[in-house]
Motif scaffolding. Sequence first.
Motif, PDB file in Angstrom:
ATOM      1  N   LEU A 284       0.845  -1.186   0.000  1.00  0.00           N
ATOM      2  CA  LEU A 284       0.000   0.000   0.000  1.00  0.00           C
ATOM      3  C   LEU A 284       0.883   1.239   0.000  1.00  0.00           C
ATOM      4  O   LEU A 284       1.777   1.362   0.833  1.00  0.00           O
ATOM      5  CB  LEU A 284      -0.899  -0.010   1.239  1.00  0.00           C
ATOM      6  N   ILE A 285       0.632   2.165  -0.950  1.00  0.00           N
ATOM      7  CA  ILE A 285       1.434   3.397  -0.988  1.00  0.00           C
ATOM      8  C   ILE A 285       0.619   4.641  -0.643  1.00  0.00           C
ATOM      9  O   ILE A 285       1.182   5.682  -0.314  1.00  0.00           O
ATOM     10  CB  ILE A 285       2.160   3.586  -2.335  1.00  0.00           C
ATOM     11  N   SER A 286      -0.720   4.544  -0.695  1.00  0.00           N
ATOM     12  CA  SER A 286      -1.543   5.702  -0.381  1.00  0.00           C
ATOM     13  C   SER A 286      -2.931   5.242   0.049  1.00  0.00           C
ATOM     14  O   SER A 286      -3.472   4.287  -0.509  1.00  0.00           O
ATOM     15  CB  SER A 286      -1.664   6.609  -1.610  1.00  0.00           C
ATOM     16  N   ARG A 287      -3.471   5.935   1.044  1.00  0.00           N
ATOM     17  CA  ARG A 287      -4.842   5.671   1.500  1.00  0.00           C
ATOM     18  C   ARG A 287      -5.459   7.026   1.819  1.00  0.00           C
ATOM     19  O   ARG A 287      -5.048   7.698   2.757  1.00  0.00           O
ATOM     20  CB  ARG A 287      -4.836   4.786   2.736  1.00  0.00           C
ATOM     21  N   GLU A 288      -6.435   7.427   1.011  1.00  0.00           N
ATOM     22  CA  GLU A 288      -7.007   8.761   1.123  1.00  0.00           C
ATOM     23  C   GLU A 288      -8.525   8.704   1.201  1.00  0.00           C
ATOM     24  O   GLU A 288      -9.139   7.858   0.559  1.00  0.00           O
ATOM     25  CB  GLU A 288      -6.656   9.599  -0.106  1.00  0.00           C
ATOM     26  N   PRO A 289      -9.139   9.635   1.971  1.00  0.00           N
ATOM     27  CA  PRO A 289     -10.597   9.733   1.926  1.00  0.00           C
ATOM     28  C   PRO A 289     -11.050  10.036   0.494  1.00  0.00           C
ATOM     29  O   PRO A 289     -10.444  10.869  -0.190  1.00  0.00           O
ATOM     30  CB  PRO A 289     -10.907  10.919   2.846  1.00  0.00           C
ATOM     31  N   TRP A 290     -12.070   9.334   0.041  1.00  0.00           N
ATOM     32  CA  TRP A 290     -12.519   9.473  -1.348  1.00  0.00           C
ATOM     33  C   TRP A 290     -14.009   9.186  -1.417  1.00  0.00           C
ATOM     34  O   TRP A 290     -14.532   8.402  -0.656  1.00  0.00           O
ATOM     35  CB  TRP A 290     -11.771   8.477  -2.240  1.00  0.00           C
ATOM     36  N   TRP A 291     -14.686   9.801  -2.375  1.00  0.00           N
ATOM     37  CA  TRP A 291     -16.104   9.527  -2.555  1.00  0.00           C
ATOM     38  C   TRP A 291     -16.302   8.326  -3.468  1.00  0.00           C
ATOM     39  O   TRP A 291     -15.477   8.020  -4.325  1.00  0.00           O
ATOM     40  CB  TRP A 291     -16.831  10.738  -3.109  1.00  0.00           C
ATOM     41  N   LEU A 292     -17.418   7.626  -3.282  1.00  0.00           N
ATOM     42  CA  LEU A 292     -17.732   6.486  -4.143  1.00  0.00           C
ATOM     43  C   LEU A 292     -18.148   6.978  -5.518  1.00  0.00           C
ATOM     44  O   LEU A 292     -17.726   6.420  -6.529  1.00  0.00           O
ATOM     45  CB  LEU A 292     -18.837   5.639  -3.514  1.00  0.00           C
ATOM     46  N   LYS A 293     -18.973   8.052  -5.549  1.00  0.00           N
ATOM     47  CA  LYS A 293     -19.407   8.667  -6.805  1.00  0.00           C
ATOM     48  C   LYS A 293     -19.208  10.175  -6.687  1.00  0.00           C
ATOM     49  O   LYS A 293     -19.465  10.742  -5.627  1.00  0.00           O
ATOM     50  CB  LYS A 293     -20.889   8.390  -7.068  1.00  0.00           C
ATOM     51  N   PRO A 294     -18.794  10.844  -7.755  1.00  0.00           N
ATOM     52  CA  PRO A 294     -18.627  12.303  -7.706  1.00  0.00           C
ATOM     53  C   PRO A 294     -19.941  12.996  -7.361  1.00  0.00           C
ATOM     54  O   PRO A 294     -21.022  12.482  -7.658  1.00  0.00           O
ATOM     55  CB  PRO A 294     -18.190  12.671  -9.125  1.00  0.00           C
ATOM     56  N   PRO A 295     -19.851  14.159  -6.732  1.00  0.00           N
ATOM     57  CA  PRO A 295     -21.069  14.881  -6.358  1.00  0.00           C
ATOM     58  C   PRO A 295     -21.826  15.388  -7.572  1.00  0.00           C
ATOM     59  O   PRO A 295     -21.245  15.694  -8.607  1.00  0.00           O
ATOM     60  CB  PRO A 295     -20.550  16.047  -5.518  1.00  0.00           C
ATOM     61  N   GLN A 296     -23.120  15.459  -7.411  1.00  0.00           N
ATOM     62  CA  GLN A 296     -23.989  16.032  -8.432  1.00  0.00           C
ATOM     63  C   GLN A 296     -24.151  17.521  -8.141  1.00  0.00           C
ATOM     64  O   GLN A 296     -23.926  17.968  -7.014  1.00  0.00           O
ATOM     65  CB  GLN A 296     -25.352  15.337  -8.394  1.00  0.00           C
ATOM     66  N   PRO A 297     -24.545  18.320  -9.121  1.00  0.00           N
ATOM     67  CA  PRO A 297     -24.749  19.747  -8.869  1.00  0.00           C
ATOM     68  C   PRO A 297     -25.696  19.968  -7.683  1.00  0.00           C
ATOM     69  O   PRO A 297     -26.736  19.331  -7.582  1.00  0.00           O
ATOM     70  CB  PRO A 297     -25.373  20.253 -10.173  1.00  0.00           C
ATOM     71  N   GLY A 298     -25.268  20.828  -6.776  1.00  0.00           N
ATOM     72  CA  GLY A 298     -26.062  21.147  -5.599  1.00  0.00           C
ATOM     73  C   GLY A 298     -25.890  20.196  -4.434  1.00  0.00           C
ATOM     74  O   GLY A 298     -26.371  20.456  -3.343  1.00  0.00           O
ATOM     75  N   GLN A 299     -25.201  19.091  -4.627  1.00  0.00           N
ATOM     76  CA  GLN A 299     -24.995  18.121  -3.561  1.00  0.00           C
ATOM     77  C   GLN A 299     -23.809  18.569  -2.710  1.00  0.00           C
ATOM     78  O   GLN A 299     -22.806  19.046  -3.234  1.00  0.00           O
ATOM     79  CB  GLN A 299     -24.727  16.747  -4.166  1.00  0.00           C
ATOM     80  N   ASN A 300     -23.899  18.415  -1.394  1.00  0.00           N
ATOM     81  CA  ASN A 300     -22.760  18.779  -0.565  1.00  0.00           C
ATOM     82  C   ASN A 300     -22.031  17.535  -0.064  1.00  0.00           C
ATOM     83  O   ASN A 300     -22.551  16.421  -0.174  1.00  0.00           O
ATOM     84  CB  ASN A 300     -23.178  19.707   0.587  1.00  0.00           C
ATOM     85  N   GLU A 301     -20.864  17.740   0.488  1.00  0.00           N
ATOM     86  CA  GLU A 301     -20.013  16.595   0.833  1.00  0.00           C
ATOM     87  C   GLU A 301     -20.597  15.720   1.939  1.00  0.00           C
ATOM     88  O   GLU A 301     -20.305  14.534   2.007  1.00  0.00           O
ATOM     89  CB  GLU A 301     -18.600  17.042   1.173  1.00  0.00           C
ATOM     90  N   GLN A 302     -21.451  16.273   2.792  1.00  0.00           N
ATOM     91  CA  GLN A 302     -22.059  15.462   3.847  1.00  0.00           C
ATOM     92  C   GLN A 302     -23.029  14.426   3.285  1.00  0.00           C
ATOM     93  O   GLN A 302     -23.311  13.424   3.940  1.00  0.00           O
ATOM     94  CB  GLN A 302     -22.802  16.355   4.859  1.00  0.00           C
ATOM     95  N   ASP A 303     -23.536  14.660   2.083  1.00  0.00           N
ATOM     96  CA  ASP A 303     -24.494  13.741   1.471  1.00  0.00           C
ATOM     97  C   ASP A 303     -23.835  12.625   0.656  1.00  0.00           C
ATOM     98  O   ASP A 303     -24.538  11.755   0.155  1.00  0.00           O
ATOM     99  CB  ASP A 303     -25.444  14.510   0.541  1.00  0.00           C
TER     100      ASP A 303
END
Length: 63
Positions: free
Chosen positions: A3-22
């Motif tokens: 393992l060389i990197s482990r980063e927080p990442w979203w499963l799917k990119p956000p849609q317009p108007g969607q915030n990161e908490q969702d």
Amino acid sequence: MRLISREPWWLKPPQPGQNEQDLHWGYLEIYADGSTKFVDERPSDQELAERKSCRNFPDPATP
């Protein structure tokens, strides 16, 4: 596999108007052989606030 990197990442990119908490969050793991894996385990709020990547949120005011 090393393992060389482990980063927080979203499963799917956000849609317009969607915030990161969702979003569905996890970790993107990158290995020395170039392979990747999404780990379905929510990062802490602190890890999300301090992340260096995965910050491309569309501006809902931009057409």
